[in-house]
Motif scaffolding. Structure first.
Motif, short mmCIF file in Angstrom:
data_model
loop_
_atom_site.label_atom_id
_atom_site.label_comp_id
_atom_site.label_asym_id
_atom_site.label_seq_id
_atom_site.Cartn_x
_atom_site.Cartn_y
_atom_site.Cartn_z
N GLY A 339 0.80 -1.22 0.00
CA GLY A 339 0.00 0.00 0.00
C GLY A 339 0.83 1.27 0.00
O GLY A 339 0.29 2.36 -0.02
N LYS A 340 2.15 1.13 0.02
CA LYS A 340 3.04 2.29 -0.02
C LYS A 340 4.09 2.06 -1.10
O LYS A 340 4.80 1.06 -1.06
N PRO A 341 4.19 2.98 -2.07
CA PRO A 341 5.19 2.78 -3.13
C PRO A 341 6.60 2.84 -2.59
O PRO A 341 6.89 3.58 -1.65
N GLU A 342 7.47 2.05 -3.16
CA GLU A 342 8.88 2.03 -2.79
C GLU A 342 9.72 2.14 -4.05
O GLU A 342 9.35 1.64 -5.11
N VAL A 343 10.88 2.78 -3.93
CA VAL A 343 11.81 2.88 -5.06
C VAL A 343 12.44 1.50 -5.28
O VAL A 343 12.98 0.90 -4.35
N THR A 344 12.34 1.01 -6.50
CA THR A 344 12.89 -0.32 -6.81
C THR A 344 14.12 -0.25 -7.72
O THR A 344 14.98 -1.13 -7.67
N ASP A 345 14.20 0.78 -8.57
CA ASP A 345 15.31 0.89 -9.53
C ASP A 345 15.73 2.34 -9.69
O ASP A 345 14.88 3.25 -9.72
N VAL A 346 17.03 2.54 -9.80
CA VAL A 346 17.58 3.85 -10.17
C VAL A 346 18.56 3.60 -11.31
O VAL A 346 19.58 2.92 -11.12
N VAL A 347 18.24 4.08 -12.51
CA VAL A 347 19.07 3.86 -13.69
C VAL A 347 19.61 5.21 -14.14
O VAL A 347 18.84 6.12 -14.46
N LEU A 348 20.93 5.33 -14.19
CA LEU A 348 21.56 6.63 -14.47
C LEU A 348 22.37 6.59 -15.76
O LEU A 348 22.82 5.52 -16.21
N CYS A 349 22.57 7.77 -16.32
CA CYS A 349 23.50 7.89 -17.44
C CYS A 349 24.91 7.59 -16.92
O CYS A 349 25.21 7.81 -15.74
N VAL A 433 12.74 1.74 -19.99
CA VAL A 433 11.43 2.21 -19.51
C VAL A 433 10.34 1.20 -19.83
O VAL A 433 9.49 0.90 -18.98
N ASP A 434 10.35 0.65 -21.04
CA ASP A 434 9.34 -0.34 -21.42
C ASP A 434 9.42 -1.57 -20.52
O ASP A 434 8.39 -2.14 -20.12
N LYS A 435 10.65 -1.98 -20.22
CA LYS A 435 10.83 -3.15 -19.35
C LYS A 435 10.27 -2.87 -17.95
O LYS A 435 9.57 -3.70 -17.36
N LEU A 436 10.57 -1.70 -17.42
CA LEU A 436 10.09 -1.34 -16.08
C LEU A 436 8.56 -1.21 -16.07
O LEU A 436 7.90 -1.64 -15.11
N VAL A 443 7.54 5.16 -13.58
CA VAL A 443 8.86 5.70 -13.92
C VAL A 443 8.85 7.23 -13.78
O VAL A 443 7.97 7.92 -14.30
N ILE A 444 9.86 7.75 -13.06
CA ILE A 444 10.07 9.19 -12.94
C ILE A 444 11.34 9.55 -13.72
O ILE A 444 12.41 8.97 -13.47
N TYR A 445 11.22 10.48 -14.66
CA TYR A 445 12.37 10.95 -15.43
C TYR A 445 13.01 12.12 -14.68
O TYR A 445 12.31 12.94 -14.07
N GLU A 449 18.78 21.33 -16.77
CA GLU A 449 18.49 22.16 -17.95
C GLU A 449 19.39 21.84 -19.13
O GLU A 449 19.13 22.29 -20.25
N LYS A 450 20.41 21.01 -18.90
CA LYS A 450 21.34 20.65 -19.99
C LYS A 450 21.02 19.30 -20.61
O LYS A 450 21.06 19.14 -21.83
N GLU A 451 20.70 18.28 -19.75
CA GLU A 451 20.59 16.91 -20.26
C GLU A 451 19.79 16.04 -19.31
O GLU A 451 19.54 16.39 -18.16
N PHE A 452 19.44 14.83 -19.83
CA PHE A 452 18.83 13.81 -18.97
C PHE A 452 19.88 13.24 -18.03
O PHE A 452 21.03 13.02 -18.43
N LEU A 453 19.47 12.95 -16.79
CA LEU A 453 20.39 12.38 -15.80
C LEU A 453 20.10 10.91 -15.50
O LEU A 453 21.01 10.13 -15.27
N GLY A 454 18.81 10.57 -15.52
CA GLY A 454 18.48 9.18 -15.21
C GLY A 454 16.99 9.00 -14.97
O GLY A 454 16.19 9.93 -15.15
N ILE A 455 16.62 7.79 -14.56
CA ILE A 455 15.22 7.50 -14.24
C ILE A 455 15.13 6.78 -12.89
O ILE A 455 16.07 6.09 -12.47
N ILE A 456 14.00 6.98 -12.24
CA ILE A 456 13.72 6.31 -10.96
C ILE A 456 12.44 5.52 -11.14
O ILE A 456 11.44 6.05 -11.64
N ALA A 457 12.45 4.26 -10.75
CA ALA A 457 11.26 3.41 -10.86
C ALA A 457 10.72 3.12 -9.46
O ALA A 457 11.48 2.81 -8.54
N LEU A 458 9.40 3.25 -9.31
CA LEU A 458 8.75 2.96 -8.04
C LEU A 458 7.64 1.94 -8.25
O LEU A 458 7.06 1.84 -9.34
N LYS A 459 7.36 1.22 -7.18
CA LYS A 459 6.31 0.22 -7.27
C LYS A 459 5.71 -0.02 -5.89
O LYS A 459 6.41 0.04 -4.88
#
Length: 634
Positions: A339-349, A433-436, A443-445, A449-459
């Motif tokens: 009942g509470k989301p938890e961070v499961t994955d952090v994927v970075l550049c 992202v499709d896999k997650l 997925v949180i992107y 202001e310069k570039e993408f840094l990574g994504i965070i997945a919660l579940k």
């Protein structure tokens, strides 16, 4: 003098629950004395007196119950039938047999009372756990007051070793709490500021200051007691059926006895003495004592067993219905999942430092009001020892999209792809992202202001015991269904992970109730398991509604069964207990009917005498009660 009166009251209160058994025992002793005088072949005027005393003492409770029920409900009952049988035995000179009939009948009644007392004992044990006094803090002063004087909002002090007097929220202090009275879990749990605590649980270590959140008669503990009390008074369908036909059956037996006194004289040329004797034997052996005792002791024993193991039934009808369940429908959030989301994955550049990244997003998210922000902050605190110290400006939460903020002069954006990506070019980490997403994760992107840094997945993480619960139900041949308001991909992922047979996504509360109706049309009787207010319609619609003990008050009040320990495999335990109870009830009923039919046939064939009829008939009653008492043990 007062001390003597008090001692007498204490003594009476101790023996009062056992008076029925004591009376039966005294009756048995008198029968043995009468039997000894008879075998000594000595004429004694004391013999009739001894047997009359055995009748009066041994049959007091059953006679009282029989006459009271007859006048109150205006229908005949089995107790009255047995009293008439005993009197009839005495009339034809079988004093001892009549006394034995009363003795065994009284003993069976004492065993039924024992079963009732055993189930009441579960309530008594609970009642004794309720604190009667509490330490209230008022204007920095401590005062001991009755729990009944407390009001919602009062500040209470609970010292180590004391029971928590009422439901509340910890304001100050950290301690280990023994919650066995509520959940049945013997391992203490740590509770601190902001955590909820419950009445009658034990504060094991540190002192706690608690703000009272519920009135004493509305606490979770008081609701548990009320549930068990109501369950004991509500009758199962089998019990209701037997009671429905008990009166007409007794009437048929009495008419048959009257006919037996006269018809054999005309049709079979029996003597009046033989006809009257056989009529008295019929009165004994045709009584449905064992049949009446087939259900109640077993049901009460099963309810007591459940209460002991943290399974509360609101009545025998729900306990009986559980054995007929063909499918169990689960709510997802808070039931199959934590009942509470938890961070499961952090994927970075590749060029991004993980710890630096976590500190930055944690620094921003701690100011966000987004529902997922708390999960991200908790994860960051757990993963890094660095402190948050960035300077945040231009903070903005955009509902449904994400958050943006300027930190140390750099603009950061976190949220969904449309919000973060904008018109910056091709989708970021598309395969990952499709896999997650396929795994049911949100997925949180993240970019600056310069570039993408990574994504965070919660579940919303699946409860460890959910998989065990589904497996246990499958072993019992019961299908599992998940009803959830989440979208298709999340529902599919959770169903795959837990082993659920069927899932329905996008279910609003009213649609859950409709789905329950559809399942009952296609599969048969369905149980619904839920914990939230939105589950209440489905819980009420299902054949059996099962609520989690830590669920909402509405869910607990609507459900038919409450699992006080939030351990899902207990659902399979309740089904097994129900099947076991129904099996024992069927054994008892079949055995009782066969004994009655055999004795009636033997009586018409003049193959059974009164003593044998008494022993076999009343012996069968004792056996079915003892068989039912087996349900007190796991």
């Amino acid at each position: 003098m007062d001390g003597v009166v008090t001692e007498n009251k204490d003594f009476m209160s101790k023996i009062r629950p056992h008076l029925e058994l004591i009376n039966a025992a005294v009756s048995g002793v008198l029968i043995l004395l009468g039997w000894y005088l008879l075998t000594a072949k000595e004429e004694s005027r004391a013999i009739p007196v001894i047997f009359i005393l055995a009748y009066a003492i041994g049959g007091y409770y059953k006679a009282k119950e029989g006459f009271f029920e007859t006048f109150k409900q205006r229908r005949l009952n089995v107790e009255l039938l047995m009293i008439l049988a005993a009197i009839g035995s005495a009339v034809i000179g079988y004093w001892m047999e009549g006394a034995i009939l009363i003795f065994i009948f009284g003993l069976s009644g004492a065993l039924e009372t024992y079963t009732m007392n055993k189930s009441h004992k579960e309530i008594s044990a609970l009642m004794n756990l309720q604190p009667e006094e509490a330490v209230r803090i008022l204007d920095d002063m401590e005062e001991t007051v009755s729990v009944k004087m407390l009001r919602v909002g009062d500040l209470l002090l609970v010292k180590p070793g004391e029971r928590i007097p009422t439901d509340g929220k910890i304001i100050e202090g950290v301690s280990a709490i023994d919650e066995a009275a509520i959940t049945g879990e013997s391992i203490p749990v740590t509770r601190g500021p902001g955590d909820e605590v419950y009445a009658s649980t034990v504060n094991l270590r540190g002192s706690l200051k608690i703000e009272m959140t519920k009135a004493s008669d509305e606490t979770l503990f008081s609701k548990i007691i009320a549930l068990v009390q109501n369950a004991q008074s509500e009758k199962s369908p089998s019990q209701q059926t037997i009671e429905k036909y008990e009166g007409p059956y007794v009437s048929v037996v009495l008419i048959s006895v009257v006919l037996m006194m006269f018809l054999p004289r005309v049709l079979l040329q029996w003597t009046f003495e033989e006809s009257f004797y056989r009529a008295m034997v019929l009165l004994v052996v045709a009584s449905p004592c064992a049949l009446v005792a087939s259900v109640t002791p077993a049901t009460l024993a099963a309810i007591a067993n459940g209460a002991k193991n943290g399974i509360l039934f609101k009545g025998g009808v729900h306990l009986e219905n559980l054995s007929k369940i063909k499918a169990v429908a689960f709510d997802k959030t808070g039931t199959l999942t934590k009942g509470k989301p938890e961070v499961t994955d952090v994927v970075l550049c590749s060029h991004v430092d993980r710890e630096d990244f976590l500190v930055k997003i944690g620094d921003i998210e701690r100011y966000s009001t987004h529902p997922l922000a708390g999960a991200v902050v908790s994860y960051v605190k757990k993963e890094t020892e660095k402190t948050f110290e960035g300077v945040i400006s231009e903070m903005e939460d955009i509902a449904g999209f994400g958050v943006k903020a300027r930190m140390d002069g750099m603009l950061y954006k976190m949220g969904n792809r449309a919000f973060v990506d904008g018109e910056q070019g091709k989708p970021f980490m598309l395969d990952t992202v499709d896999k997650l997403a396929h795994e049911g994760k949100t997925v949180i992107y993240v970019r600056d202001e310069k570039e993408f840094l990574g994504i965070i997945a919660l579940k919303d993480v699946v409860r460890e015991d959910a998989i065990l619960a589904v497996e246990a139900l499958h072993k019992l041949g019961i299908k599992s269904v998940m009803l959830t308001g989440d979208h298709e991909k999340t529902a599919e992922a959770i169903a795959r992970e837990t082993g659920i047979d069927v899932y329905v996504a996008g279910c609003l509360p009213e649609k859950k109730a409709d789905e329950i109706k559809r399942l009952e049309e296609t599969l048969g009787k369905v149980a619904m398991v839920g914990d939230g207010i939105n589950d209440a319609p489905a819980l009420a619609t299902a054949t059996v509604g099962i609520s989690m003990g830590e669920g909402s008050d509405v869910a607990m009040e609507t459900a038919d069964v409450v699992l006080m320990k939030n351990y899902l495999p207990r659902i399979a335990d309740t089904v097994r207990l129900s099947k076991r109870m129904n099996r024992i009830v069927k054994q008892n009923m079949l055995f009782s009917v066969l004994v009655i039919l055999t004795l009636i046939a033997s009586n018409f064939l003049q193959q059974v005498n009164l003593p044998i009829g008494v022993v076999f008939h009343e012996g069968s009653t004792l056996l079915v009660i003892l068989n039912g008492l087996r349900l007190l043990k796991n």
